[in-house]
Design a protein around this motif. Structure first.
Motif, PDB file in Angstrom:
ATOM      1  N   TYR A  24      -1.265  -3.143  -4.337  1.00 15.85           N
ATOM      2  CA  TYR A  24      -2.723  -3.249  -4.327  1.00 15.85           C
ATOM      3  C   TYR A  24      -3.396  -1.883  -4.331  1.00 15.85           C
ATOM      4  O   TYR A  24      -4.393  -1.669  -5.012  1.00 15.85           O
ATOM      5  N   TRP A  25      -2.854  -0.956  -3.517  1.00 11.89           N
ATOM      6  CA  TRP A  25      -3.533   0.326  -3.315  1.00 11.89           C
ATOM      7  C   TRP A  25      -2.505   1.454  -3.320  1.00 11.89           C
ATOM      8  O   TRP A  25      -1.380   1.288  -2.850  1.00 11.89           O
ATOM      9  N   ILE A  26      -2.915   2.618  -3.808  1.00 14.68           N
ATOM     10  CA  ILE A  26      -2.096   3.821  -3.739  1.00 14.68           C
ATOM     11  C   ILE A  26      -2.941   4.962  -3.188  1.00 14.68           C
ATOM     12  O   ILE A  26      -4.144   5.024  -3.408  1.00 14.68           O
ATOM     13  N   GLY A  27      -2.288   5.875  -2.468  1.00 21.64           N
ATOM     14  CA  GLY A  27      -2.991   7.002  -1.864  1.00 21.64           C
ATOM     15  C   GLY A  27      -2.418   8.318  -2.319  1.00 21.64           C
ATOM     16  O   GLY A  27      -1.198   8.493  -2.351  1.00 21.64           O
ATOM     17  N   VAL A  28      -3.296   9.260  -2.662  1.00 16.70           N
ATOM     18  CA  VAL A  28      -2.848  10.569  -3.140  1.00 16.70           C
ATOM     19  C   VAL A  28      -3.557  11.699  -2.394  1.00 16.70           C
ATOM     20  O   VAL A  28      -3.767  12.772  -2.947  1.00 16.70           O
ATOM     21  N   GLY A  29      -3.921  11.475  -1.144  1.00 12.32           N
ATOM     22  CA  GLY A  29      -4.587  12.534  -0.395  1.00 12.32           C
ATOM     23  C   GLY A  29      -5.104  12.031   0.936  1.00 12.32           C
ATOM     24  O   GLY A  29      -4.947  10.860   1.304  1.00 12.32           O
ATOM     25  N   GLU A  30      -5.753  12.935   1.665  1.00 16.56           N
ATOM     26  CA  GLU A  30      -6.248  12.630   2.999  1.00 16.56           C
ATOM     27  C   GLU A  30      -7.694  12.145   3.005  1.00 16.56           C
ATOM     28  O   GLU A  30      -8.182  11.663   4.018  1.00 16.56           O
ATOM     29  N   GLY A  31      -8.389  12.294   1.896  1.00 22.97           N
ATOM     30  CA  GLY A  31      -9.804  11.944   1.866  1.00 22.97           C
ATOM     31  C   GLY A  31     -10.051  10.456   1.816  1.00 22.97           C
ATOM     32  O   GLY A  31      -9.174   9.658   1.460  1.00 22.97           O
ATOM     33  N   MET A  32     -11.259  10.064   2.181  1.00 22.47           N
ATOM     34  CA  MET A  32     -11.656   8.653   2.163  1.00 22.47           C
ATOM     35  C   MET A  32     -11.495   8.044   0.781  1.00 22.47           C
ATOM     36  O   MET A  32     -11.160   6.871   0.639  1.00 22.47           O
ATOM     37  N   GLN A  33     -11.756   8.826  -0.259  1.00 22.57           N
ATOM     38  CA  GLN A  33     -11.727   8.324  -1.626  1.00 22.57           C
ATOM     39  C   GLN A  33     -10.337   8.386  -2.246  1.00 22.57           C
ATOM     40  O   GLN A  33     -10.168   8.005  -3.403  1.00 22.57           O
ATOM     41  N   VAL A  71       0.883  -1.163   0.000  1.00 19.37           N
ATOM     42  CA  VAL A  71       0.000   0.000   0.000  1.00 19.37           C
ATOM     43  C   VAL A  71       0.918   1.209   0.000  1.00 19.37           C
ATOM     44  O   VAL A  71       1.656   1.430   0.964  1.00 19.37           O
ATOM     45  N   VAL A  72       0.913   1.984  -1.079  1.00 17.57           N
ATOM     46  CA  VAL A  72       1.819   3.127  -1.205  1.00 17.57           C
ATOM     47  C   VAL A  72       1.026   4.398  -0.921  1.00 17.57           C
ATOM     48  O   VAL A  72       0.061   4.720  -1.622  1.00 17.57           O
ATOM     49  N   THR A  73       1.431   5.106   0.115  1.00 17.66           N
ATOM     50  CA  THR A  73       0.699   6.285   0.579  1.00 17.66           C
ATOM     51  C   THR A  73       1.466   7.565   0.265  1.00 17.66           C
ATOM     52  O   THR A  73       2.629   7.540  -0.145  1.00 17.66           O
ATOM     53  N   LYS A  74       0.789   8.704   0.466  1.00 17.75           N
ATOM     54  CA  LYS A  74       1.395  10.037   0.431  1.00 17.75           C
ATOM     55  C   LYS A  74       2.072  10.341  -0.901  1.00 17.75           C
ATOM     56  O   LYS A  74       3.102  11.028  -0.934  1.00 17.75           O
ATOM     57  N   LEU A  75       1.495   9.870  -1.993  1.00 20.61           N
ATOM     58  CA  LEU A  75       2.052  10.187  -3.301  1.00 20.61           C
ATOM     59  C   LEU A  75       1.705  11.606  -3.735  1.00 20.61           C
ATOM     60  O   LEU A  75       2.309  12.118  -4.682  1.00 20.61           O
ATOM     61  N   ASP A  76       0.729  12.227  -3.055  1.00 19.44           N
ATOM     62  CA  ASP A  76       0.345  13.579  -3.428  1.00 19.44           C
ATOM     63  C   ASP A  76       1.477  14.553  -3.114  1.00 19.44           C
ATOM     64  O   ASP A  76       1.985  14.605  -2.011  1.00 19.44           O
ATOM     65  N   GLY A  77       1.865  15.306  -4.129  1.00 18.69           N
ATOM     66  CA  GLY A  77       2.900  16.313  -3.950  1.00 18.69           C
ATOM     67  C   GLY A  77       4.319  15.791  -4.002  1.00 18.69           C
ATOM     68  O   GLY A  77       5.259  16.564  -3.830  1.00 18.69           O
ATOM     69  N   THR A  78       4.505  14.501  -4.258  1.00 18.25           N
ATOM     70  CA  THR A  78       5.859  13.960  -4.261  1.00 18.25           C
ATOM     71  C   THR A  78       6.517  14.157  -5.619  1.00 18.25           C
ATOM     72  O   THR A  78       5.861  14.130  -6.661  1.00 18.25           O
ATOM     73  N   ALA A  79       7.838  14.347  -5.598  1.00 16.92           N
ATOM     74  CA  ALA A  79       8.625  14.387  -6.826  1.00 16.92           C
ATOM     75  C   ALA A  79       9.309  13.042  -7.060  1.00 16.92           C
ATOM     76  O   ALA A  79      10.143  12.916  -7.947  1.00 16.92           O
ATOM     77  N   LYS A  80       8.940  12.042  -6.239  1.00 20.27           N
ATOM     78  CA  LYS A  80       9.596  10.734  -6.286  1.00 20.27           C
ATOM     79  C   LYS A  80       8.637   9.641  -6.746  1.00 20.27           C
ATOM     80  O   LYS A  80       8.705   8.510  -6.295  1.00 20.27           O
ATOM     81  N   GLY A  81       7.731  10.002  -7.657  1.00 20.11           N
ATOM     82  CA  GLY A  81       6.736   9.042  -8.125  1.00 20.11           C
ATOM     83  C   GLY A  81       7.307   7.900  -8.934  1.00 20.11           C
ATOM     84  O   GLY A  81       6.617   6.923  -9.209  1.00 20.11           O
ATOM     85  N   GLY A  82       8.583   7.996  -9.324  1.00 21.01           N
ATOM     86  CA  GLY A  82       9.187   6.937 -10.117  1.00 21.01           C
ATOM     87  C   GLY A  82       9.632   5.737  -9.308  1.00 21.01           C
ATOM     88  O   GLY A  82      10.124   4.751  -9.882  1.00 21.01           O
TER      89      GLY A  82
END
Length: 405
Positions: free
Chosen positions: A378-387, A349-360
């Motif tokens: 399985y899952w990636i997260g790009v924000g604090e919201g439920m969705q 589960v990869v979190t906190k991708l929002d705002g990262t310059a290390k997406g590679g």
């Protein structure tokens, strides 16, 4: 991606199993029904940490979801608005009820990866298709933490395609790179299957601060949206904030939480699996305390939790997930390698991708850089919201990674 195979109910109760020698026998727990307005509970705990035995008795708290038939009541103020963690800093609010409409998932993914997208996708604006472009792409991919192995592989394939198809427009080069990157990342794409086991037991690990507890709350929401019944186990028994935060997430999602203050996290996990089976839950999500791979005694504790879960259910845990902070870049590879060696990971589960310059970084995982096995994401997260926690799809991720809007 998500697969759900609904099993037939009711399931026959399995025979009782013997606990391993390192875990105390656990007496049946009578669930304590919390009123709908309760988001936190009072826990009976020893006065000092020294009083907590290594192998604690069975969890003394079962925080149940509010009864659907109960009369509607006005919700109380969110207790997390005033809560603080162990350091005294205010904890992040969990209330997502007033989330704004932020558009489609792909829009949010592009927005989350915008820094990486601008660094990569911006290279194709107003340039010639020559060796200078490939040199700049190489630098940008390495700066995005794609790693040397993945960068070499991607650019070798891109050069070959440009020559073979005689591509001379930068937009066409970007489209070709997107197709190549999608194929490269597809090894990480795998559906999360629920329903083949009763219940599906998911053990979740990670380093401190990676976002395990928050991710579990969002996963519970996502699974319920797909008609799965969920039970949570607060296996981080020594950090009060983690336990109470999971109880709050359980109340917000309307799911049961098995929790205990202090004691043995393996006992909590064991009880949660049995409770999940007794309550005919589809999924049991077992939280664990954050730890660094260099903390060998804590890594041994993780192994013990996994063994004890296997005593409660011979096939469990069916999934062992590692929560990885997407901002850690290449450091994530060392985490994946260490936790995989200790637990045999089945997914990330990869979190906190929002705002990262290390997406590679995921390109490095897919390439098997630094001896890392390409563990499915399985899952990636790009924000604090439920969705903002969604299944990983290679084509969507590649598109967002090269989008310069």
């Amino acid at each position: 991606m998500f697969s759900f195979f609904k099993r037939k109910k009711p399931q026959p109760q399995p025979e009782a199993v013997d606990l391993p020698a390192d875990v105390p026998e656990i007496a049946p727990v009578a669930p304590t029904e919390l009123p709908p307005e309760a988001l936190t509970v009072s826990l009976d705990a020893p006065d000092t940490a020294a009083d907590v035995p290594v192998d604690a008795p069975s969890p003394d708290l079962v925080a149940d979801a509010p009864d659907a038939a109960a009369p509607e009541q006005v919700p109380p103020p969110d207790p997390w608005s005033q809560a603080v963690d162990a350091s005294g800093d205010p904890l992040a609010r969990l209330d997502q009820a007033a989330e704004p409409d932020t558009g489609s998932w792909l829009t949010r993914l592009r927005r989350g990866l915008s820094r990486t997208g601008q660094n990569l996708g911006g290279l194709f604006v107003g340039v010639k298709v020559d060796e200078t472009l490939f040199d700049e792409l190489e630098t940008a991919l390495i700066m995005a933490d794609a790693g040397v192995e993945a960068t070499d592989k991607l650019l070798t394939e891109l050069r070959a395609r440009v020559r073979k198809q005689r591509i001379d427009q930068p937009d066409a080069v970007r489209a070709a790179l997107q197709d190549i990157l999608t194929d490269h990342l597809r090894v990480l794409e795998k559906p999360f299957v629920v329903g083949e086991a009763a219940p599906t037991v998911v053990m979740i690990a990670g380093v401190n601060g990676a976002g395990k507890t928050t991710s579990i709350g969002k996963l519970a929401h996502a699974l319920q949206a797909r008609q799965a019944t969920v039970l949570l186990a607060a296996g981080d028994t020594f950090r009060a904030a983690a336990r109470e935060q999971l109880v709050a997430w359980g109340a917000r999602n309307g799911v049961t939480v098995i929790a205990q203050e202090g004691g043995d996290p393996a006992a909590v996990a064991f009880d949660a699996v049995n409770a999940g089976r007794a309550r005919a839950a589809d999924v049991v999500l077992v939280d664990t305390a954050g730890r660094l791979p260099t903390q060998l005694h804590l890594m041994e504790e993780l192994k013990k939790i996994k063994r004890v879960i296997g005593k409660a259910d011979a096939g469990a845990p069916h999934e062992v997930l590692l929560v990885v902070d997407g901002n850690t870049g290449q450091n994530a590879l060392a985490q994946i390698r260490a936790f995989d060696a200790a637990l045999g990971l089945t997914g990330l589960v990869v979190t906190k991708l929002d705002g990262t310059a290390k997406g590679g970084t995921l390109a490095a995982v897919a390439a098997g850089s630094q001896g890392v096995r390409p563990v499915p994401v399985y899952w990636i997260g790009v924000g604090e919201g439920m969705q903002d926690l969604q299944p990983f799809v290679a084509s969507e991720f590649a598109e967002a990674l090269l989008d310069n809007r």
